[in-house]
Scaffold this motif. Structure first.
Motif, PDB file in Angstrom:
ATOM      1  N   GLU A   7       0.850  -1.195   0.000  1.00  0.00           N
ATOM      2  CA  GLU A   7       0.000   0.000   0.000  1.00  0.00           C
ATOM      3  C   GLU A   7       0.876   1.232   0.000  1.00  0.00           C
ATOM      4  O   GLU A   7       1.948   1.258   0.597  1.00  0.00           O
ATOM      5  CB  GLU A   7      -0.960   0.010   1.189  1.00  0.00           C
ATOM      6  CG  GLU A   7      -0.352   0.233   2.561  1.00  0.00           C
ATOM      7  CD  GLU A   7       0.003   1.669   2.913  1.00  0.00           C
ATOM      8  OE1 GLU A   7      -0.626   2.609   2.393  1.00  0.00           O
ATOM      9  OE2 GLU A   7       0.926   1.848   3.710  1.00  0.00           O
ATOM     10  N   ASN A   9       0.366   5.481   0.489  1.00  0.00           N
ATOM     11  CA  ASN A   9      -0.487   6.605   0.848  1.00  0.00           C
ATOM     12  C   ASN A   9       0.390   7.843   0.758  1.00  0.00           C
ATOM     13  O   ASN A   9       1.452   7.893   1.380  1.00  0.00           O
ATOM     14  CB  ASN A   9      -1.021   6.416   2.271  1.00  0.00           C
ATOM     15  CG  ASN A   9      -2.086   7.407   2.622  1.00  0.00           C
ATOM     16  OD1 ASN A   9      -2.651   8.085   1.783  1.00  0.00           O
ATOM     17  ND2 ASN A   9      -2.372   7.494   3.908  1.00  0.00           N
ATOM     18  N   MET A 106      -6.635  11.162  -6.371  1.00  0.00           N
ATOM     19  CA  MET A 106      -6.401   9.921  -5.655  1.00  0.00           C
ATOM     20  C   MET A 106      -5.037   9.954  -4.973  1.00  0.00           C
ATOM     21  O   MET A 106      -4.045  10.368  -5.574  1.00  0.00           O
ATOM     22  CB  MET A 106      -6.461   8.778  -6.667  1.00  0.00           C
ATOM     23  CG  MET A 106      -6.420   7.424  -6.073  1.00  0.00           C
ATOM     24  SD  MET A 106      -7.997   6.589  -5.997  1.00  0.00           S
ATOM     25  CE  MET A 106      -8.899   7.122  -7.405  1.00  0.00           C
ATOM     26  N   PHE A 108      -4.162   7.197  -2.574  1.00  0.00           N
ATOM     27  CA  PHE A 108      -3.974   5.899  -1.928  1.00  0.00           C
ATOM     28  C   PHE A 108      -4.124   4.792  -2.961  1.00  0.00           C
ATOM     29  O   PHE A 108      -5.021   4.847  -3.811  1.00  0.00           O
ATOM     30  CB  PHE A 108      -5.030   5.729  -0.825  1.00  0.00           C
ATOM     31  CG  PHE A 108      -5.003   4.389  -0.150  1.00  0.00           C
ATOM     32  CD1 PHE A 108      -4.030   4.086   0.775  1.00  0.00           C
ATOM     33  CD2 PHE A 108      -5.958   3.424  -0.448  1.00  0.00           C
ATOM     34  CE1 PHE A 108      -4.000   2.843   1.399  1.00  0.00           C
ATOM     35  CE2 PHE A 108      -5.947   2.189   0.170  1.00  0.00           C
ATOM     36  CZ  PHE A 108      -4.956   1.906   1.095  1.00  0.00           C
ATOM     37  N   VAL A 109      -3.247   3.792  -2.871  1.00  0.00           N
ATOM     38  CA  VAL A 109      -3.335   2.642  -3.777  1.00  0.00           C
ATOM     39  C   VAL A 109      -2.792   1.394  -3.077  1.00  0.00           C
ATOM     40  O   VAL A 109      -1.905   1.492  -2.229  1.00  0.00           O
ATOM     41  CB  VAL A 109      -2.560   2.904  -5.095  1.00  0.00           C
ATOM     42  CG1 VAL A 109      -1.060   3.046  -4.861  1.00  0.00           C
ATOM     43  CG2 VAL A 109      -2.855   1.829  -6.128  1.00  0.00           C
ATOM     44  N   ARG A 131      -3.955   3.736 -10.966  1.00  0.00           N
ATOM     45  CA  ARG A 131      -5.285   3.843 -10.341  1.00  0.00           C
ATOM     46  C   ARG A 131      -5.933   5.178 -10.699  1.00  0.00           C
ATOM     47  O   ARG A 131      -7.143   5.229 -10.942  1.00  0.00           O
ATOM     48  CB  ARG A 131      -5.177   3.676  -8.826  1.00  0.00           C
ATOM     49  CG  ARG A 131      -6.543   3.626  -8.173  1.00  0.00           C
ATOM     50  CD  ARG A 131      -6.509   3.215  -6.719  1.00  0.00           C
ATOM     51  NE  ARG A 131      -7.883   3.143  -6.234  1.00  0.00           N
ATOM     52  CZ  ARG A 131      -8.296   3.637  -5.088  1.00  0.00           C
ATOM     53  NH1 ARG A 131      -7.435   4.201  -4.248  1.00  0.00           N
ATOM     54  NH2 ARG A 131      -9.561   3.555  -4.745  1.00  0.00           N
ATOM     55  N   ASP A 136     -10.054   1.409 -10.195  1.00  0.00           N
ATOM     56  CA  ASP A 136      -9.636   0.145  -9.599  1.00  0.00           C
ATOM     57  C   ASP A 136      -9.537  -0.952 -10.651  1.00  0.00           C
ATOM     58  O   ASP A 136     -10.468  -1.161 -11.434  1.00  0.00           O
ATOM     59  CB  ASP A 136     -10.628  -0.288  -8.519  1.00  0.00           C
ATOM     60  CG  ASP A 136     -10.566   0.597  -7.278  1.00  0.00           C
ATOM     61  OD1 ASP A 136      -9.546   1.268  -7.072  1.00  0.00           O
ATOM     62  OD2 ASP A 136     -11.540   0.589  -6.506  1.00  0.00           O
ATOM     63  N   GLY A 142      -8.240   0.176  -4.590  1.00  0.00           N
ATOM     64  CA  GLY A 142      -8.531   0.676  -3.253  1.00  0.00           C
ATOM     65  C   GLY A 142      -9.280  -0.377  -2.455  1.00  0.00           C
ATOM     66  O   GLY A 142      -9.457  -1.521  -2.893  1.00  0.00           O
ATOM     67  N   TRP A 143      -9.761   0.016  -1.290  1.00  0.00           N
ATOM     68  CA  TRP A 143     -10.422  -0.926  -0.370  1.00  0.00           C
ATOM     69  C   TRP A 143     -11.620  -1.628  -0.994  1.00  0.00           C
ATOM     70  O   TRP A 143     -11.811  -2.827  -0.805  1.00  0.00           O
ATOM     71  CB  TRP A 143     -10.869  -0.197   0.896  1.00  0.00           C
ATOM     72  CG  TRP A 143      -9.744   0.269   1.754  1.00  0.00           C
ATOM     73  CD1 TRP A 143      -9.328   1.563   1.921  1.00  0.00           C
ATOM     74  CD2 TRP A 143      -8.883  -0.524   2.567  1.00  0.00           C
ATOM     75  NE1 TRP A 143      -8.263   1.610   2.781  1.00  0.00           N
ATOM     76  CE2 TRP A 143      -7.975   0.343   3.207  1.00  0.00           C
ATOM     77  CE3 TRP A 143      -8.798  -1.890   2.821  1.00  0.00           C
ATOM     78  CZ2 TRP A 143      -6.989  -0.110   4.070  1.00  0.00           C
ATOM     79  CZ3 TRP A 143      -7.818  -2.348   3.692  1.00  0.00           C
ATOM     80  CH2 TRP A 143      -6.928  -1.464   4.305  1.00  0.00           C
ATOM     81  N   TRP A 145     -12.254  -2.643  -3.867  1.00  0.00           N
ATOM     82  CA  TRP A 145     -11.911  -3.658  -4.859  1.00  0.00           C
ATOM     83  C   TRP A 145     -11.706  -5.033  -4.206  1.00  0.00           C
ATOM     84  O   TRP A 145     -11.830  -6.066  -4.858  1.00  0.00           O
ATOM     85  CB  TRP A 145     -10.651  -3.223  -5.594  1.00  0.00           C
ATOM     86  CG  TRP A 145     -10.266  -4.084  -6.751  1.00  0.00           C
ATOM     87  CD1 TRP A 145      -9.252  -5.005  -6.789  1.00  0.00           C
ATOM     88  CD2 TRP A 145     -10.860  -4.108  -8.051  1.00  0.00           C
ATOM     89  NE1 TRP A 145      -9.183  -5.577  -8.027  1.00  0.00           N
ATOM     90  CE2 TRP A 145     -10.162  -5.047  -8.832  1.00  0.00           C
ATOM     91  CE3 TRP A 145     -11.920  -3.414  -8.638  1.00  0.00           C
ATOM     92  CZ2 TRP A 145     -10.475  -5.311 -10.153  1.00  0.00           C
ATOM     93  CZ3 TRP A 145     -12.231  -3.674  -9.954  1.00  0.00           C
ATOM     94  CH2 TRP A 145     -11.528  -4.615 -10.695  1.00  0.00           C
ATOM     95  N   HIS A 152     -13.090  -1.504   6.618  1.00  0.00           N
ATOM     96  CA  HIS A 152     -13.180  -0.157   6.050  1.00  0.00           C
ATOM     97  C   HIS A 152     -14.630   0.246   5.828  1.00  0.00           C
ATOM     98  O   HIS A 152     -14.960   1.418   5.845  1.00  0.00           O
ATOM     99  CB  HIS A 152     -12.382  -0.051   4.746  1.00  0.00           C
ATOM    100  CG  HIS A 152     -13.094  -0.550   3.544  1.00  0.00           C
ATOM    101  ND1 HIS A 152     -13.234  -1.876   3.262  1.00  0.00           N
ATOM    102  CD2 HIS A 152     -13.746   0.120   2.576  1.00  0.00           C
ATOM    103  CE1 HIS A 152     -13.920  -2.009   2.149  1.00  0.00           C
ATOM    104  NE2 HIS A 152     -14.238  -0.819   1.710  1.00  0.00           N
TER     105      HIS A 152
END
Length: 161
Positions: A7, A9, A106, A108-109, A131, A136, A142-143, A145, A152
């Protein structure tokens, strides 16, 4: 082949790292990073200079000292979720708007990496760009997906942007 979850961020601090406006964030980096490293399922973290209280803030994006990144690898989705929303980390996550600018894109990945692989910041930024460009996909997501991701849905804060 076994895979782990990486991950990235990224964020841009509202002020330089020695500014009082980000003092609470900077003062707690070692605590939060140390907690993450002790969590079951933690695999690896991109390290900064090693200087106390700096975390990964010396990993600047595009040479901007306020544009910082956090890059980690976890055994699985559940391990990362437990750290993000099941520990004191959540309290700092809830305060992110105090310390970080709203980027308007975006930030976060996540993606799967072969066990033992330590992604570079460049690789992670490429995943983030994927992303941003495609939404996705199996390569960058992300979450939502991840069907295994559950915390989350009930613990995450409202998006800032």
């Amino acid at each position: 082949m076994k895979y782990h979850l990486a991950e990235l961020n990224v964020g841009r601090l509202v002020a330089p790292t020695d500014d009082p406006r980000v003092k609470d964030f900077m003062d707690n980096l070692d605590l939060i990073n140390g907690l993450g490293k002790r969590m079951p399922g933690f695999v690896w973290m991109m390290e900064g200079s090693g200087e106390p209280g700096t975390g990964n803030t010396d990993a600047k994006i595009e040479g901007d000292p306020q544009h910082v990144a956090n890059l980690t690898v976890w055994r699985d989705v559940e391990s990362l979720e437990r750290f993000v929303w099941g520990t004191v980390h959540k309290k700092f996550y809830e305060r992110r708007e105090e310390w970080f600018e709203v980027l308007g894109e975006m930030h976060f990945v996540m993606w799967w990496v072969p066990e033992g692989h330590e992604p570079t910041l460049e690789e992670a930024l490429e995943k983030l760009e994927l992303r941003r460009a495609n939404g996705d996909t199996d390569e960058a997501f992300g979450w939502d997906w991840l069907k295994e991701a559950k915390m989350h849905r009930t613990h995450a804060c409202a998006p800032a942007a």
